[in-house]
Design a protein around this motif. Structure first.
Motif, short mmCIF file in Angstrom:
data_model
loop_
_atom_site.label_atom_id
_atom_site.label_comp_id
_atom_site.label_asym_id
_atom_site.label_seq_id
_atom_site.Cartn_x
_atom_site.Cartn_y
_atom_site.Cartn_z
N TYR A 56 48.64 58.31 35.49
CA TYR A 56 48.71 57.55 36.67
C TYR A 56 49.02 58.52 37.89
O TYR A 56 49.55 57.83 38.81
CB TYR A 56 49.86 56.52 36.49
CG TYR A 56 49.50 55.75 35.60
CD1 TYR A 56 48.56 54.66 35.13
CD2 TYR A 56 50.51 55.73 34.07
CE1 TYR A 56 48.35 53.99 34.29
CE2 TYR A 56 50.26 54.97 33.12
CZ TYR A 56 49.27 54.08 32.97
OH TYR A 56 48.89 53.46 31.79
N CYS B 182 46.48 43.79 37.40
CA CYS B 182 47.05 44.76 38.18
C CYS B 182 46.62 46.36 37.79
O CYS B 182 47.70 47.11 37.63
CB CYS B 182 48.60 44.75 38.44
SG CYS B 182 49.58 44.76 36.98
N ALA B 183 45.49 46.37 37.32
CA ALA B 183 45.02 47.48 36.71
C ALA B 183 45.02 48.60 37.77
O ALA B 183 44.82 48.49 38.89
CB ALA B 183 43.61 47.44 36.36
N PRO B 184 45.01 50.12 37.21
CA PRO B 184 44.62 50.95 38.03
C PRO B 184 43.20 51.05 38.79
O PRO B 184 42.18 50.92 38.06
CB PRO B 184 44.64 52.32 37.08
CG PRO B 184 45.75 51.91 35.95
CD PRO B 184 45.27 50.39 35.87
N GLN C 167 56.04 54.24 42.91
CA GLN C 167 54.97 54.95 43.30
C GLN C 167 55.70 56.18 43.99
O GLN C 167 56.37 55.84 45.06
CB GLN C 167 54.02 54.45 44.52
CG GLN C 167 53.12 53.21 43.56
CD GLN C 167 52.56 52.23 44.43
OE1 GLN C 167 52.90 52.26 45.67
NE2 GLN C 167 51.36 51.40 44.10
N ARG D 241 54.21 51.99 32.54
CA ARG D 241 53.66 53.15 32.27
C ARG D 241 53.87 53.57 30.59
O ARG D 241 53.26 54.64 30.38
CB ARG D 241 53.92 54.19 33.23
CG ARG D 241 53.58 53.97 34.69
CD ARG D 241 53.72 55.05 35.59
NE ARG D 241 53.38 54.45 36.93
CZ ARG D 241 53.01 55.35 38.23
NH1 ARG D 241 52.90 56.60 37.59
NH2 ARG D 241 52.38 54.89 39.08
N TYR E 251 48.97 52.23 40.98
CA TYR E 251 49.22 51.37 39.60
C TYR E 251 50.50 50.83 39.61
O TYR E 251 51.66 51.61 39.88
CB TYR E 251 48.98 52.24 38.59
CG TYR E 251 49.21 51.51 37.20
CD1 TYR E 251 48.48 50.50 36.99
CD2 TYR E 251 50.23 51.93 36.42
CE1 TYR E 251 48.70 49.68 35.78
CE2 TYR E 251 50.54 51.22 34.97
CZ TYR E 251 49.80 50.23 34.79
OH TYR E 251 49.98 49.34 33.72
N SER F 101 48.27 57.36 41.59
CA SER F 101 47.72 56.00 41.66
C SER F 101 48.41 55.13 42.46
O SER F 101 49.79 55.30 42.40
CB SER F 101 47.54 55.71 40.09
OG SER F 101 46.97 54.39 39.96
N PHE G 286 48.00 43.99 31.91
CA PHE G 286 47.84 44.59 33.04
C PHE G 286 46.33 44.64 33.57
O PHE G 286 45.92 45.22 34.63
CB PHE G 286 48.26 46.09 32.97
CG PHE G 286 49.85 46.23 32.80
CD1 PHE G 286 50.76 45.78 33.46
CD2 PHE G 286 50.22 47.03 31.73
CE1 PHE G 286 52.04 45.71 33.22
CE2 PHE G 286 51.42 47.15 31.48
CZ PHE G 286 52.40 46.32 32.13
N ALA H 289 41.57 49.04 31.82
CA ALA H 289 42.98 48.87 31.96
C ALA H 289 43.80 49.03 30.74
O ALA H 289 43.24 48.54 29.48
CB ALA H 289 42.92 47.54 32.43
N TRP I 219 46.26 56.97 29.13
CA TRP I 219 46.51 56.90 30.39
C TRP I 219 47.30 57.80 31.34
O TRP I 219 48.46 58.25 30.71
CB TRP I 219 46.81 55.26 30.51
CG TRP I 219 45.88 54.30 30.18
CD1 TRP I 219 45.66 53.73 29.18
CD2 TRP I 219 44.93 53.72 30.93
NE1 TRP I 219 44.79 52.95 29.00
CE2 TRP I 219 43.92 53.10 30.11
CE3 TRP I 219 44.36 54.11 32.29
CZ2 TRP I 219 42.78 52.32 30.77
CZ3 TRP I 219 43.22 53.45 32.76
CH2 TRP I 219 42.48 52.38 32.07
N TYR J 148 43.25 43.04 45.13
CA TYR J 148 42.27 43.32 44.04
C TYR J 148 41.15 42.42 44.11
O TYR J 148 41.11 41.33 44.68
CB TYR J 148 43.00 42.69 42.85
CG TYR J 148 44.08 44.03 42.25
CD1 TYR J 148 43.70 45.06 41.71
CD2 TYR J 148 45.46 43.67 42.61
CE1 TYR J 148 44.77 46.04 41.26
CE2 TYR J 148 46.18 44.58 42.26
CZ TYR J 148 46.30 45.96 41.58
OH TYR J 148 47.06 46.61 41.30
#
Length: 430
Positions: free
Chosen positions: A12, A83-85, A413, A21, A17, A15, A80, A75, A10, A377
């Motif tokens: 990110y 709250c997946a990417p 983020q 991480r 997301y 993203s 997660f 995911a 993975w 989502y």
């Protein structure tokens, strides 16, 4: 049958997301492996982050195994799925590198559960599983003809063919999981733990699944919805096995860790610390004391809003007022070293009142984060209230709405997230 279960490597960058991480145990693949091996299948389980393998290396290992079926998650672990990417570039990258050398391909995760058609088109897999996946994967391995396997979807001449709705696993009778010792040794991360005394490896465990509440923001309609409690003996056996491998901290990934007196009493006698996510209004003072005595060092309490109006808008169904909730959080902090009140940005909340209550909690040792923007989502009630049932553009619609609605984002983020089409442009077929 040879089956490869793959949690891809993975990344990110750019993203939206929200999740952690760091590497986490891929519980959905662990359950799938246990059920497949019970049926006599040969299983290769791979995890890009834990094993420090990029998608090219993962594809090489999977191809060398020569599986008849390869399963890839969309995911990073069950923790997660909610709250997946939104973007599918990571599993798409792995599948592109696998390039047809993995037998028949299956995608599992929130994307195929809520929006099977675009997930099939973007990833090019043979089948997606709709809902919780472990029992469906076992059923796929039992059959040569996949066309009618329940809770799956595939494309025929470009059109979606679905077999029943989303699957809810039995879960209560899932066996204790067993993880390779080198995976545990690579899991130094203690999820959502912030005090200094961190001893031993980390791990994730599931004591219950689903939630009896239907908060507007929670993405669980298509998976991990109905509340189920796992067999007590299986949980304890799994925890004891982890402790024997050097695990000193467990994070219970349960959507809502409800008071389970028998489990807490069993943990009192074990040399392990743990963290939970829960609703503070469901705990009585004496159970909070037991929670601390059992070894809990981290509580992530889903408060979401510091006003009655905000909690009502989010459909929290909370009978307590803000003062009572604050008192419970402060009480929990007397027994547990780290307590967090999770907050979501709610337009009904008066900023001055939010600042007042945040300061009140922080001054008493309870961390209350800056309210984070709400992402609608496709598997959440908030999405369906805005646009109805998810269609083929559901993720794009939610993503565009999110980027248009907010100028600042969560503290993990680093910069403004990029549009979904840009994130998927290099890997996904449209």
């Amino acid at each position: 049958m040879k089956v490869a279960l793959v949690n891809p490597f993975w990344t990110y960058e750019d993203s939206i997301y929200f999740g952690c991480r760091q590497p986490h145990l891929p519980l959905e693949l662990g359950y799938s492996k246990a059920l497949l091996e019970a049926d006599g299948h040969q299983v290769l389980m791979l995890d890009g982050q834990i094993q420090k393998l990029d998608n090219a290396a993962l594809a090489d290992r999977a191809a060398a195994f020569a599986p008849a079926m390869t399963v890839v998650s969309t995911a990073p672990t069950y923790l997660f799925w909610r709250c997946a990417p939104p973007e599918l570039r990571v599993p798409a990258d792995f599948l592109n590198r696998l390039a047809g050398h993995g037998g028949r391909t299956v995608a599992v995760g929130p994307h195929g559960s809520a929006t099977p058609a675009p997930t099939l088109r973007k990833l090019g897999v043979d089948v997606v599983v709709r809902g919780e996946c472990e029992e469906v994967i076992a059923e796929l391995a039992r059959r040569d003809d996949w066309s009618a396997v329940p809770h799956t979807a595939h494309l025929e001449q470009g059109k979606l063919v679905g077999n029943g709705g989303v699957h809810a696993s039995s879960f209560v009778d899932h066996p204790p999981l067993s993880w390779p010792s080198d995976w545990i040794a690579a899991h130094s991360h203690h999820h959502h733990r912030f005090e200094d005394d961190q001893v031993g490896f980390g791990a994730e465990v599931e004591a219950s699944r689903g939630c009896p509440y239907n908060c507007s923001f929670c993405a669980k309609i298509d998976f991990r919805d109905a509340y189920r409690r796992r067999n007590h003996d299986a949980i304890i056996a799994e925890i004891d096995r982890l402790i024997g491998q050097g695990v000193g901290y467990i994070y219970f990934i349960d959507e809502i860790f409800l008071p389970q007196k028998a489990l807490l009493e069993a943990l009192v006698d074990r040399d392990v610390k743990f963290g939970v996510q829960t609703r503070i209004d469901l705990w009585k003072p004496e159970l909070l004391e037991l929670l601390g005595a059992a070894g809990c060092v981290s509580i992530e309490a889903g408060l979401e809003s510091l006003t009655v109006e905000g909690r009502a808008m989010l459909a929290k169904r909370c009978r307590l007022g803000t003062e009572e909730l604050a008192a419970l959080l402060v009480n929990a902090r007397r027994h547990v070293p780290f307590v967090q009140a999770n907050l979501i940005g709610v337009v009904e909340d008066d900023p001055a009142l939010v600042d007042h209550w945040r300061k009140h909690l922080i001054d008493r040792g309870v961390w209350a984060n800056e309210p984070v923007p709400l992402y609608p989502y496709p598997s959440s009630p908030s999405y369906r209230e805005l646009w109805g049932e998810p269609d083929d553009l559901a993720w794009e619609r939610a993503h565009e709405h999110y980027l248009a609605s907010f100028r600042t984002f969560s503290d993990i983020q680093e910069k403004r997230p990029r549009p979904l089409a840009e994130l998927e442009a290099t890997c996904c077929s449209h």
